[in-house]
Motif scaffolding. Structure first.
Motif, PDB file in Angstrom:
ATOM      1  N   SER A  19       0.692  -1.132   0.074  1.00 39.41           N
ATOM      2  CA  SER A  19      -0.108  -0.164   0.120  1.00 39.41           C
ATOM      3  C   SER A  19       1.076   1.148   0.104  1.00 39.41           C
ATOM      4  CB  SER A  19      -1.085  -0.034   1.226  1.00 39.41           C
ATOM      5  OG  SER A  19      -1.740  -1.189   0.988  1.00 39.41           O
ATOM      6  N   GLY A  20       2.005   1.094   0.868  1.00 36.02           N
ATOM      7  CA  GLY A  20       2.955   2.509   0.716  1.00 36.02           C
ATOM      8  C   GLY A  20       3.646   2.629  -0.540  1.00 36.02           C
ATOM      9  N   ALA A  21       3.834   1.576  -1.112  1.00 37.76           N
ATOM     10  CA  ALA A  21       4.743   1.644  -2.479  1.00 37.76           C
ATOM     11  C   ALA A  21       3.586   2.251  -3.463  1.00 37.76           C
ATOM     12  CB  ALA A  21       5.150   0.290  -2.939  1.00 37.76           C
ATOM     13  N   ILE A  22       2.296   1.718  -3.614  1.00 39.59           N
ATOM     14  CA  ILE A  22       1.472   2.260  -4.473  1.00 39.59           C
ATOM     15  C   ILE A  22       1.072   3.669  -4.220  1.00 39.59           C
ATOM     16  CG2 ILE A  22      -0.853   1.764  -5.266  1.00 39.59           C
ATOM     17  CD1 ILE A  22      -0.861  -0.767  -4.614  1.00 39.59           C
ATOM     18  N   VAL A  28       1.817   6.918  -6.858  1.00 39.69           N
ATOM     19  CA  VAL A  28       0.812   7.761  -7.296  1.00 39.69           C
ATOM     20  C   VAL A  28       1.044   9.200  -7.090  1.00 39.69           C
ATOM     21  CG1 VAL A  28      -1.602   8.437  -7.128  1.00 39.69           C
ATOM     22  CG2 VAL A  28      -1.114   5.713  -7.236  1.00 39.69           C
ATOM     23  N   VAL A  29       1.331   9.224  -5.639  1.00 48.27           N
ATOM     24  CA  VAL A  29       1.784  10.803  -5.275  1.00 48.27           C
ATOM     25  C   VAL A  29       2.844  11.255  -6.156  1.00 48.27           C
ATOM     26  CG1 VAL A  29       2.763  11.924  -3.621  1.00 48.27           C
ATOM     27  CG2 VAL A  29       0.744  10.457  -3.023  1.00 48.27           C
ATOM     28  N   ILE A  30       4.087  10.425  -6.333  1.00 50.09           N
ATOM     29  CA  ILE A  30       5.105  11.122  -7.063  1.00 50.09           C
ATOM     30  C   ILE A  30       4.773  11.493  -8.534  1.00 50.09           C
ATOM     31  CG2 ILE A  30       7.402  10.456  -8.093  1.00 50.09           C
ATOM     32  CD1 ILE A  30       8.045   8.805  -5.443  1.00 50.09           C
ATOM     33  N   GLU A  31       3.884  10.490  -9.087  1.00 50.73           N
ATOM     34  CA  GLU A  31       3.605  10.774 -10.626  1.00 50.73           C
ATOM     35  C   GLU A  31       2.574  11.670 -10.627  1.00 50.73           C
ATOM     36  OE1 GLU A  31       2.015  10.439 -14.413  1.00 50.73           O
ATOM     37  OE2 GLU A  31       0.908  10.160 -12.672  1.00 50.73           O
ATOM     38  N   VAL A  32       1.833  12.198  -9.801  1.00 49.27           N
ATOM     39  CA  VAL A  32       0.721  13.122  -9.848  1.00 49.27           C
ATOM     40  C   VAL A  32       1.481  14.574  -9.416  1.00 49.27           C
ATOM     41  CG1 VAL A  32      -1.427  14.013  -8.774  1.00 49.27           C
ATOM     42  CG2 VAL A  32      -1.332  11.895  -9.171  1.00 49.27           C
ATOM     43  N   CYS A  33       2.175  14.670  -8.489  1.00 45.35           N
ATOM     44  CA  CYS A  33       2.718  15.923  -8.070  1.00 45.35           C
ATOM     45  C   CYS A  33       3.902  16.470  -9.248  1.00 45.35           C
ATOM     46  CB  CYS A  33       3.459  15.492  -6.873  1.00 45.35           C
ATOM     47  SG  CYS A  33       2.573  15.251  -5.471  1.00 45.35           S
ATOM     48  N   SER A  34       4.344  15.130  -9.714  1.00 42.28           N
ATOM     49  CA  SER A  34       5.441  15.772 -10.957  1.00 42.28           C
ATOM     50  C   SER A  34       4.888  16.292 -12.055  1.00 42.28           C
ATOM     51  CB  SER A  34       6.339  14.647 -11.263  1.00 42.28           C
ATOM     52  OG  SER A  34       5.796  13.500 -11.979  1.00 42.28           O
ATOM     53  N   VAL A  35       3.776  15.610 -12.670  1.00 45.35           N
ATOM     54  CA  VAL A  35       3.120  16.363 -13.595  1.00 45.35           C
ATOM     55  C   VAL A  35       2.446  17.550 -13.210  1.00 45.35           C
ATOM     56  CG1 VAL A  35       0.937  15.960 -15.097  1.00 45.35           C
ATOM     57  CG2 VAL A  35       2.353  13.938 -14.677  1.00 45.35           C
ATOM     58  N   LEU A  36       1.828  17.787 -12.091  1.00 41.87           N
ATOM     59  CA  LEU A  36       1.256  19.109 -11.549  1.00 41.87           C
ATOM     60  C   LEU A  36       2.257  20.183 -11.668  1.00 41.87           C
ATOM     61  CD1 LEU A  36      -1.345  17.978  -8.948  1.00 41.87           C
ATOM     62  CD2 LEU A  36      -1.933  18.605 -11.290  1.00 41.87           C
ATOM     63  N   LEU A  37       3.372  19.848 -10.963  1.00 40.75           N
ATOM     64  CA  LEU A  37       4.379  20.781 -10.888  1.00 40.75           C
ATOM     65  C   LEU A  37       4.952  21.129 -12.358  1.00 40.75           C
ATOM     66  CD1 LEU A  37       6.653  19.383  -7.877  1.00 40.75           C
ATOM     67  CD2 LEU A  37       5.061  21.539  -7.787  1.00 40.75           C
ATOM     68  N   ALA A  38       5.259  20.194 -13.222  1.00 41.56           N
ATOM     69  CA  ALA A  38       5.672  20.408 -14.481  1.00 41.56           C
ATOM     70  C   ALA A  38       4.548  21.542 -15.199  1.00 41.56           C
ATOM     71  CB  ALA A  38       6.103  19.222 -15.288  1.00 41.56           C
ATOM     72  N   LEU A  39       3.302  20.883 -15.148  1.00 41.78           N
ATOM     73  CA  LEU A  39       2.251  21.685 -15.777  1.00 41.78           C
ATOM     74  C   LEU A  39       2.106  23.155 -15.293  1.00 41.78           C
ATOM     75  CD1 LEU A  39       0.142  21.157 -18.259  1.00 41.78           C
ATOM     76  CD2 LEU A  39      -1.504  20.655 -16.124  1.00 41.78           C
ATOM     77  N   ALA A  40       2.342  23.290 -14.152  1.00 39.90           N
ATOM     78  CA  ALA A  40       2.313  24.645 -13.571  1.00 39.90           C
ATOM     79  C   ALA A  40       3.408  25.504 -13.793  1.00 39.90           C
ATOM     80  CB  ALA A  40       2.318  24.449 -12.001  1.00 39.90           C
ATOM     81  N   ALA A  41       4.723  24.855 -13.883  1.00 35.64           N
ATOM     82  CA  ALA A  41       5.793  25.719 -14.433  1.00 35.64           C
ATOM     83  C   ALA A  41       5.562  26.040 -15.844  1.00 35.64           C
ATOM     84  CB  ALA A  41       7.087  24.763 -14.094  1.00 35.64           C
TER      85      ALA A  41
END
Length: 278
Positions: A245-248, A252-265
Motif C-alpha cells: 500500500s505504501g509503494a502504491i 501515485v503521489v510522485i507521478e501526480v505531483c511531478s505532472v502538476l509541478l511541471a504543468l504549473a511551471a
C-alpha cells in the motif's frame, strides 16, 4: 527387528488409521516380505508442538503458508520414526530422499568417512547432494538478486512514467501556448485551462492505484474456484501488505505531483512570456 513408530498429534487423531495405511507408500519401495510383516506402533503427541524440519519449505510449497512465512518449523507434525540401522529403507529410498534434501547427518564425518570407504558407490551420489547451509546460502543470494532486480525495474518504470508525463505536459503547453495565455487573462482557473491533461492524469492515477488491488481480487477469485470444487489450492491467498500500500501510494503521489509541478511551471512560463510580449 523393531516396529516403525507413528506419532500423530491429538488434533489429527481421527485420521490416524488413514495415515497409518499410507506409511508403506511413504517409506518407498519395500521388500514384499518386509512389508507383510511391517508393524506400526501408533502414539499420540500433544497439540501445538513444533519440529525443526531442516528445510525452509521452499521445495515443498503448501497453500497454508504464504511466500514470506518461515516454513522451517513444522507445526503439529506427523512423524514416522524408522528404527536406526534397519533394512526398512533401502539404499534406493535413501538416495531418493537425499536428492530431495530430506536426509540429515548430524555428524559430517559420518558422510566423509563413508565416502572415503566408498561403500556401495556412495561417492557417486554424494556429489549430487548439497549441504543445508550451502543450499540456504544459494537461496539467500537468489532472493537478494531477485529483490535488486525488482527494485531496478521499479525505478526504471517510474523514470519512464515521469519522463512521459513531463513530455506530455511540454507538448500540451507548446501547442496551446496562445490559448493558455488568453484563457489566463480572461480569468480561467488553472484546472479549467488544463482540464484535458488533468483528466488523463486522474485516469492514470486511478489505474495505478487500483491495478494491484484488482489483480489481487482476481487471483483470490481464481483460488475460490479451486476450493469450491474441492481442489487443493495451488497457491496461498494473495494479500496486500502495508509495504504494498505504501509503494502504491508513493508511486501515485510522485507521478501526480511531478505532472502538476511541471504543468504549473510551463503555465507560469507561458503567462510570463505572453505578458512580456504584450
Amino acid at each position: 527387528a523393531h516396529s516403525v513408530r507413528l506419532l500423530v498429534p491429538e488434533s489429527l487423531a481421527r485420521h490416524a488409521a488413514d495415515i497409518r495405511a499410507a506409511i508403506p507408500g511413504t517409506l518407498g519401495r519395500l521388500d514384499p516380505e518386509l512389508e507383510r510383516h511391517l508393524t506400526v506402533e501408533t502414539l499420540r503427541s500433544r497439540n501445538g508442538q513444533r519440529l525443526f524440519g531442516y528445510n525452509s519449505g521452499s521445495a515443498y510449497p503448501h497453500s497454508a503458508y504464504g511466500p514470506g512465512d518461515d516454513r522451517s518449523l513444522v507445526r503439529d507434525p506427523v512423524l514416522v520414526v524408522v528404527p536406526n540401522g534397519s533394512k526398512i529403507l533401502t539404499d534406493d529410498t535413501y538416495t531418493a530422499f537425499a536428492t530431495q534434501g530430506a536426509v540429515v547427518f548430524p555428524e559430517p564425518d559420518d558422510v566423509l568417512n563413508a565416502i572415503a570407504a566408498d561403500k556401495n558407490g556412495l561417492r557417486t551420489y554424494v556429489t549430487a547432494v548439497r549441504p543445508v547451509g550451502q543450499a540456504a546460502a544459494q537461496e539467500l543470494r537468489d532472493s537478494v538478486n531477485g529483490f535488486r532486480l525488482h527494485v531496478f525495474n521499479l525505478i526504471a518504470a517510474l523514470a519512464v512514467l515521469l519522463v512521459t508525463g513531463l513530455g506530455v505536459c511540454f507538448i500540451h503547453s507548446s501547442r496551446n501556448a496562445q490559448a493558455i495565455f488568453v484563457q489566463h487573462i480572461s480569468g480561467w482557473r488553472f484546472s479549467a485551462t488544463h482540464r484535458s491533461i488533468l483528466a488523463v492524469e486522474g485516469v492514470l492515477a486511478a489505474f495505478l492505484a487500483w491495478w494491484v488491488p484488482i489483480r489481487t481480487w482476481q487471483q483470490n477469485q481464481e483460488l475460490e474456484e479451486f476450493t469450491s470444487q474441492g481442489i487443493p489450492a495451488p497457491f496461498p491467498p494473495v494479500r496486500i501488505t502495508a509495504w504494498d500500500s505504501g509503494a502504491i501510494t508513493g508511486l501515485v503521489v510522485i507521478e501526480v505531483c511531478s505532472v502538476l509541478l511541471a504543468l504549473a511551471a510551463f503555465h507560469r512560463r507561458i503567462v510570463k512570456e505572453g505578458a512580456t510580449e504584450t
